[in-house]
Design a protein around this motif. Structure first.
Motif, PDB file in Angstrom:
ATOM      1  N   SER A  90      41.370  46.716  34.002  1.00  0.00           N
ATOM      2  CA  SER A  90      41.943  46.408  35.317  1.00  0.00           C
ATOM      3  C   SER A  90      43.413  46.022  35.228  1.00  0.00           C
ATOM      4  O   SER A  90      44.232  46.433  36.062  1.00  0.00           O
TER       5      SER A  90
ATOM      6  N   GLN B 139      49.178  43.335  47.268  1.00  0.00           N
ATOM      7  CA  GLN B 139      48.223  42.226  47.334  1.00  0.00           C
ATOM      8  C   GLN B 139      46.807  42.693  47.030  1.00  0.00           C
ATOM      9  O   GLN B 139      45.982  41.938  46.497  1.00  0.00           O
ATOM     10  N   CYS B 140      46.554  43.959  47.332  1.00  0.00           N
ATOM     11  CA  CYS B 140      45.213  44.509  47.094  1.00  0.00           C
ATOM     12  C   CYS B 140      44.966  44.833  45.622  1.00  0.00           C
ATOM     13  O   CYS B 140      43.857  45.238  45.246  1.00  0.00           O
TER      14      CYS B 140
ATOM     15  N   LYS C 119      38.170  41.685  37.327  1.00  0.00           N
ATOM     16  CA  LYS C 119      37.817  42.879  38.102  1.00  0.00           C
ATOM     17  C   LYS C 119      38.836  43.108  39.202  1.00  0.00           C
ATOM     18  O   LYS C 119      39.304  42.178  39.852  1.00  0.00           O
TER      19      LYS C 119
ATOM     20  N   ARG D 142      46.409  47.957  37.102  1.00  0.00           N
ATOM     21  CA  ARG D 142      47.340  47.264  38.011  1.00  0.00           C
ATOM     22  C   ARG D 142      48.788  47.465  37.570  1.00  0.00           C
ATOM     23  O   ARG D 142      49.663  47.783  38.385  1.00  0.00           O
TER      24      ARG D 142
ATOM     25  N   TYR E 168      44.960  42.645  43.387  1.00  0.00           N
ATOM     26  CA  TYR E 168      44.595  41.341  42.826  1.00  0.00           C
ATOM     27  C   TYR E 168      43.400  41.492  41.883  1.00  0.00           C
ATOM     28  O   TYR E 168      42.422  42.192  42.182  1.00  0.00           O
ATOM     29  N   ILE E 169      43.461  40.800  40.738  1.00  0.00           N
ATOM     30  CA  ILE E 169      42.375  40.804  39.760  1.00  0.00           C
ATOM     31  C   ILE E 169      41.723  39.424  39.768  1.00  0.00           C
ATOM     32  O   ILE E 169      42.410  38.396  39.608  1.00  0.00           O
ATOM     33  N   ASP E 170      40.404  39.382  39.928  1.00  0.00           N
ATOM     34  CA  ASP E 170      39.719  38.085  40.019  1.00  0.00           C
ATOM     35  C   ASP E 170      39.509  37.471  38.643  1.00  0.00           C
ATOM     36  O   ASP E 170      39.915  38.040  37.609  1.00  0.00           O
ATOM     37  N   LYS E 171      38.814  36.314  38.638  1.00  0.00           N
ATOM     38  CA  LYS E 171      38.623  35.576  37.390  1.00  0.00           C
ATOM     39  C   LYS E 171      37.755  36.338  36.401  1.00  0.00           C
ATOM     40  O   LYS E 171      37.794  36.090  35.194  1.00  0.00           O
ATOM     41  N   MET E 172      36.972  37.262  36.909  1.00  0.00           N
ATOM     42  CA  MET E 172      36.102  38.054  36.037  1.00  0.00           C
ATOM     43  C   MET E 172      36.832  39.280  35.470  1.00  0.00           C
ATOM     44  O   MET E 172      36.240  40.085  34.753  1.00  0.00           O
TER      45      MET E 172
ATOM     46  N   VAL F  48      39.210  43.781  42.504  1.00  0.00           N
ATOM     47  CA  VAL F  48      38.245  43.606  43.589  1.00  0.00           C
ATOM     48  C   VAL F  48      38.355  44.706  44.644  1.00  0.00           C
ATOM     49  O   VAL F  48      37.339  45.241  45.112  1.00  0.00           O
ATOM     50  N   GLU F  49      39.566  45.058  45.027  1.00  0.00           N
ATOM     51  CA  GLU F  49      39.763  46.004  46.136  1.00  0.00           C
ATOM     52  C   GLU F  49      40.035  47.435  45.652  1.00  0.00           C
ATOM     53  O   GLU F  49      40.742  48.195  46.295  1.00  0.00           O
TER      54      GLU F  49
END
Length: 594
Positions: A269, A305-306, A314, A273, A308-312, A316-317
């Motif tokens: 990811s 903004q889309c 991933k 990005r 964005y990588i979460d704490k896992m 997300v969007e």
């Protein structure tokens, strides 16, 4: 009679002299006749002692014609005598020129004997003028063209001579040719981007006339893998030039496909990005960029903004971003802006197309491919932002035939028989590229002429060892343009004249295809060996003689000369700008003048 033949060894005839040489003028280099009845074998004296002479056989006279070459040997009963004037005219040519002949110089052996050369025999073939610095090459070239273009009884109005002037020497010698012969006209272009005193202005080559090979030379391509990128850029540049709605859609399509490939690549990811961010930072439009708004029920976010990588870890969007960019992909990739009309474009336009070619080919996804592909973009960007961009930034469309015709037309509409490109203000690499590109434009023009050979062009290259080299063109492009011209040019009417002080640094193929040679004083052992090995009809005696020639003196041989001829050229008038610096006058100038 001079004496009796005592020995014949290979091509050499040794004669016992029966005359007193102390009472004779120097016999060396004179032609002799070995006569036996109607048989006349011609030799040239190469050395003498008080009792003997040695002559090389150079041909024979039959049916009142001289036939060069060794087809028979003299008999031992042959009488030996000096050639008479009628026989000399058969060997060196008549003292008064026939139609289609031009004066070159004068024999150094037979005092004031003029050497006239048949135009077709010399100028329908490639030729080379060789000699050390200071031996008189520039004076020789200037004198030859002054002699040709000064004649008012037979003006060569249809001539097309292209000169690549490495030092800006020839303008002084040739610019006023119209004052000697009003039918003749001269034009010069310059590489001086600050002050242009040239009649044609600064050299300018329309970029759209160049193909993949030309751009490859311009960008100093080092790998065949870089050629498809250039080909793609040249395909895109007429499509992407402009700002209309269809151009915008096509740009969006290229960017969207590149981003979609990255998003669906299966990479980590963070890598996805970073790569998407990199692409959209460099390549974006008003519709598709990192700041493009993605509208969802209840909220609106930017594309950035889309990402964005979460704490896992991933993205997300991911699906949301993929669906957003897909709307910019054209269903039918053949739907492109109209390119049926010819379009003029600049280096800046080509740079934009190169950038889009890079992402279109997906090079940003591979570090290995990116390294060799991105260097093209870097080099092109450097050229765009250097003073040298002016040589390629035409803005009004012109086709190749019109461009070639305009090169040879002055401001008054006169056809110019000589066009000089002064390439002395740029570095050797760019000078070499411009010389190759313009030569290829001329060659391609003659190849496409439906009336083949009806409009011959002569390309004269000063300091040819800088430009006509054993380089990597054949490995990268499959050919070297000068090798191709020397091998194929004669049938189409593109002829090369190579002027150089270092023949050993020339392309072997190019020099081997030359049919006529004018060799002035040459001293470097490597060059002398090269001349002996690569140039036809050169004997050891000729090679030795080359070391001791006076400036302006030469030995000429080839198709246009029945035998090797030792001759000198009259001083060019006006002289080319090739004189050495006068150190003495600077060092010891009058103190009152300082």
């Amino acid at each position: 009679m001079l004496g009796d033949i005592k020995e014949i060894v290979d091509n050499n005839v040794f004669v016992n002299l029966t005359i007193d040489l102390a009472k004779q003028a120097n016999l060396v280099d004179l032609h002799v006749i070995f006569e036996d009845g109607n048989d006349k074998v011609v030799g040239q004296i190469v050395s003498t002692t008080k009792t003997d002479l040695k002559a090389n056989i150079v041909g024979e006279i039959k049916n009142n014609s001289f036939i060069p070459g060794v087809s028979s040997k003299p008999s031992f009963r042959s009488s030996v005598r000096i050639v008479n004037m009628e026989e000399l005219a058969l060997i060196l040519g008549k003292q008064t020129p026939d139609k289609g002949e031009v004066l070159f110089g004068y024999s150094t052996i037979y005092q004031n004997y003029p050497i006239h050369v048949n135009i077709n025999s010399f100028f329908s073939n490639h030729f080379a003028i060789l000699g050390n610095s200071g031996a008189g090459k520039s004076f020789t070239v200037s004198r030859i063209f002054q002699n040709i273009f000064a004649s008012q009884t037979a003006s060569p109005v249809g001539a097309h001579v292209v000169m690549f002037d490495a030092y800006g020497e020839y303008t002084r010698a040739l610019k006023d040719i119209d004052k000697v012969n009003p039918n003749m006209h001269y034009k010069t272009y310059t590489t001086n981007t600050t002050v242009s005193d040239a009649s044609g202005g600064i050299i300018n080559i329309p970029l759209w006339l160049l193909g993949v090979d030309d751009i490859a030379l311009l960008l100093d391509v080092t790998s065949t893998n870089q050629l498809p990128i250039i080909e793609k850029a040249l395909t895109l540049v007429p499509i992407l030039t402009g700002e209309n709605e269809m151009v915008l859609k096509y740009k969006n399509d290229i960017i969207a496909r590149a981003v979609e490939d990255i998003l669906l690549s299966g990479s980590q990811s963070t890598k996805i990005r970073d790569q998407v961010t990199a692409v959209l930072t460099k390549f974006h439009t008003k519709d598709l960029s990192l700041e493009s708004l993605i509208v969802q029920p209840g909220y609106t976010r930017t594309l950035k903004q889309c990402l964005y990588i979460d704490k896992m870890g991933k993205l997300v969007e991911m699906e949301l971003v993929v669906n957003f960019v897909k709307q910019f992909i054209l269903e039918d990739r053949e739907i492109a802006p109209q390119t049926d009309k010819f379009i003029a474009y600049t280096l800046k336009d080509l740079e934009t197309a190169m950038d889009f070619a890079l992402i279109s080919e997906g090079v940003l996804k591979s570090d290995k491919v990116y390294d060799y592909a991105n260097v093209l973009s870097v080099r092109l960007h450097s050229l765009v932002n250097s003073p040298n961009h002016v040589f390629f930034d035409s803005t009004a469309y012109i086709d190749r035939a019109t461009y070639i015709n305009d090169l040879f037309t002055d401001v008054n509409g006169n056809h110019c028989q000589i066009v000089n490109f002064n390439i002395s203000y740029i570095d050797d690499r760019l000078a070499k590229v411009i010389t190759k590109i313009l030569s290829k434009l001329v060659f391609d023009y003659t190849v496409e002429n439906p009336n083949r050979g009806s409009m011959p062009f002569h390309i004269i290259i000063e300091e040819a060892h800088r430009y006509v080299q054993k380089d990597t063109d054949t490995e990268i492009l499959g050919y070297n343009i000068f090798d191709r011209i020397t091998k194929e040019g004669r049938k189409y009417g593109t002829l090369l004249g190579l002027i150089t002080q270092r023949p050993s640094e020339l392309s072997d193929t190019a020099i081997s295809q030359c049919s006529n040679f004018i060799v002035l004083r040459t001293l470097h052992p490597k060059d002398l060996h090269y001349i002996k090995e690569m140039v036809p009809n050169v004997s050891a005696e000729i090679v030795e003689e080359l070391k001791n020639l006076k400036p302006g003196n030469c030995i000429a041989f080839g198709n246009a000369f029945k035998v090797p001829i030792s001759m000198y050229f009259q001083k060019a008038n006006p002289e080319p700008l090739s004189n050495n610096v006068d150190v003495s006058s600077v060092w010891y100038q009058d103190e009152n003048m300082m």
